[in-house]
Design a protein around this motif. Structure first.
Motif, PDB file in Angstrom:
ATOM      1  N   MET A  66     -92.703 -72.050 -19.776  1.00 26.76           N
ATOM      2  CA  MET A  66     -91.385 -71.601 -19.282  1.00 26.76           C
ATOM      3  C   MET A  66     -90.857 -70.483 -20.162  1.00 26.76           C
ATOM      4  SD  MET A  66     -88.946 -71.811 -17.082  1.00 26.76           S
ATOM      5  CE  MET A  66     -88.149 -70.197 -17.301  1.00 26.76           C
ATOM      6  N   LEU A  75     -86.538 -63.401 -17.153  1.00 29.50           N
ATOM      7  CA  LEU A  75     -85.203 -62.968 -17.598  1.00 29.50           C
ATOM      8  C   LEU A  75     -84.875 -61.554 -17.114  1.00 29.50           C
ATOM      9  CD1 LEU A  75     -84.992 -64.379 -21.254  1.00 29.50           C
ATOM     10  CD2 LEU A  75     -84.052 -65.344 -19.139  1.00 29.50           C
TER      11      LEU A  75
ATOM     12  N   ASP B  35     -85.792 -72.256 -22.214  1.00 32.87           N
ATOM     13  CA  ASP B  35     -85.468 -71.766 -20.866  1.00 32.87           C
ATOM     14  C   ASP B  35     -84.116 -71.060 -20.864  1.00 32.87           C
ATOM     15  OD1 ASP B  35     -85.258 -71.276 -18.169  1.00 32.87           O
ATOM     16  OD2 ASP B  35     -85.410 -73.365 -17.533  1.00 32.87           O
ATOM     17  N   PRO B  36     -84.076 -69.877 -21.528  1.00 31.76           N
ATOM     18  CA  PRO B  36     -82.774 -69.217 -21.739  1.00 31.76           C
ATOM     19  C   PRO B  36     -82.261 -68.451 -20.522  1.00 31.76           C
ATOM     20  CG  PRO B  36     -84.526 -67.971 -22.804  1.00 31.76           C
ATOM     21  CD  PRO B  36     -85.182 -69.201 -22.212  1.00 31.76           C
ATOM     22  N   GLN B  37     -82.281 -69.087 -19.350  1.00 35.01           N
ATOM     23  CA  GLN B  37     -81.635 -68.494 -18.187  1.00 35.01           C
ATOM     24  C   GLN B  37     -80.146 -68.834 -18.263  1.00 35.01           C
ATOM     25  OE1 GLN B  37     -84.191 -68.347 -14.441  1.00 35.01           O
ATOM     26  NE2 GLN B  37     -85.043 -70.189 -15.380  1.00 35.01           N
ATOM     27  N   PHE B  39     -77.762 -69.873 -16.425  1.00 32.07           N
ATOM     28  CA  PHE B  39     -77.168 -71.100 -15.867  1.00 32.07           C
ATOM     29  C   PHE B  39     -77.522 -72.350 -16.655  1.00 32.07           C
ATOM     30  CE2 PHE B  39     -81.263 -71.171 -13.785  1.00 32.07           C
ATOM     31  CZ  PHE B  39     -81.421 -69.895 -13.252  1.00 32.07           C
TER      32      PHE B  39
END
Lengths: 153, 153
Positions: A66, A75, B35-37, B39
């Motif tokens: 991920m 991203l 998982d630095p999205q 949201f």
């Protein structure tokens, strides 16, 4: 920088990323928190198991996949998340100090039936170690905003 | 304490576990690492997305499922790991302070063709929030040692 939209994910397009090194400390810290089976925690206990030595949890590998895909393209895309994962295969042990690379291939792109501003992109992910042995494959579809769709652009 | 072996996983057998609370800090810490999205990281950024507010990464949910299943029965079984995962479905957002429970059902048990000391057990995992809304389902097979098989016992 212009974000990637659904239209940019043409079947056959490939994204390459890495290498990303994984350390013994990371393997053990992950296992202690999420997957405390002996073969992910302790080299001595792991020696006599099918893994033949300390190896990262398969779920840790998914987390790294991920993160690597995030840094590779997610991203920089109009990603809206995913409804799930179709299949994960753990093919070979991931060892301390392995250098991992990720190859992502667009398999399929289809518009959403219910939302004209959204499309689905199905990806095939392949993770390799430094010897280019595949350690994991994973198939999943992400929701992407479509170009010129307003809020999602 | 006698460990569970392949023979103990009869189709239809159910393991219940929980509740396990998930905090905002855990959600954000996981997202920052793996998982630095937006949201999964930031409540303000999340508000205008499909998730409608801060929600845990689906991969974080998988990690919690692994830990909850470990504490539920895997650490008390002759688990030898898993070759992969058949399917993951993220059905509803997991929010800060949700109280998660896990229900695991044995779907199928079959002997290994190549190793008489090993059997496969297919599990259906269902994770619920406190309102008993299913937030995730997952199907995977684990390798288990067979009773009286020497090294695996």
């Amino acid at each position: 920088m212009s974000k990637l939209h659904w239209e940019d994910f043409e079947p056959g397009r490939v994204f390459e990323y890495g290498p990303r090194r994984i350390t013994r400390d990371e393997i053990v810290a992950y296992a202690a928190e999420f997957d405390p089976q002996p073969f992910h925690l302790d080299a001595d206990a792991a020696r006599t198991t099918m893994l033949g030595g300390l190896a990262a949890s398969g779920w840790h590998a998914c987390c790294l996949l991920m993160r690597m895909s995030a840094d590779s393209f997610v991203l920089n895309a109009s990603s809206m998340g995913a409804p799930g994962v179709d299949e994960v295969r753990w093919l070979a042990p991931i060892r301390p100090d392995d250098e991992l690379t990720l190859r992502t291939t667009v398999v399929e792109a289809r518009p959403s039936r219910s939302r004209p501003d959204v499309g689905f992109v199905k990806f095939r992910f392949e993770m390799f170690n430094a010897a280019h042995v595949p350690v994991m494959t994973l198939t999943a579809s992400l929701m992407m905003g479509r170009r010129g769709a307003g809020a999602a652009a």
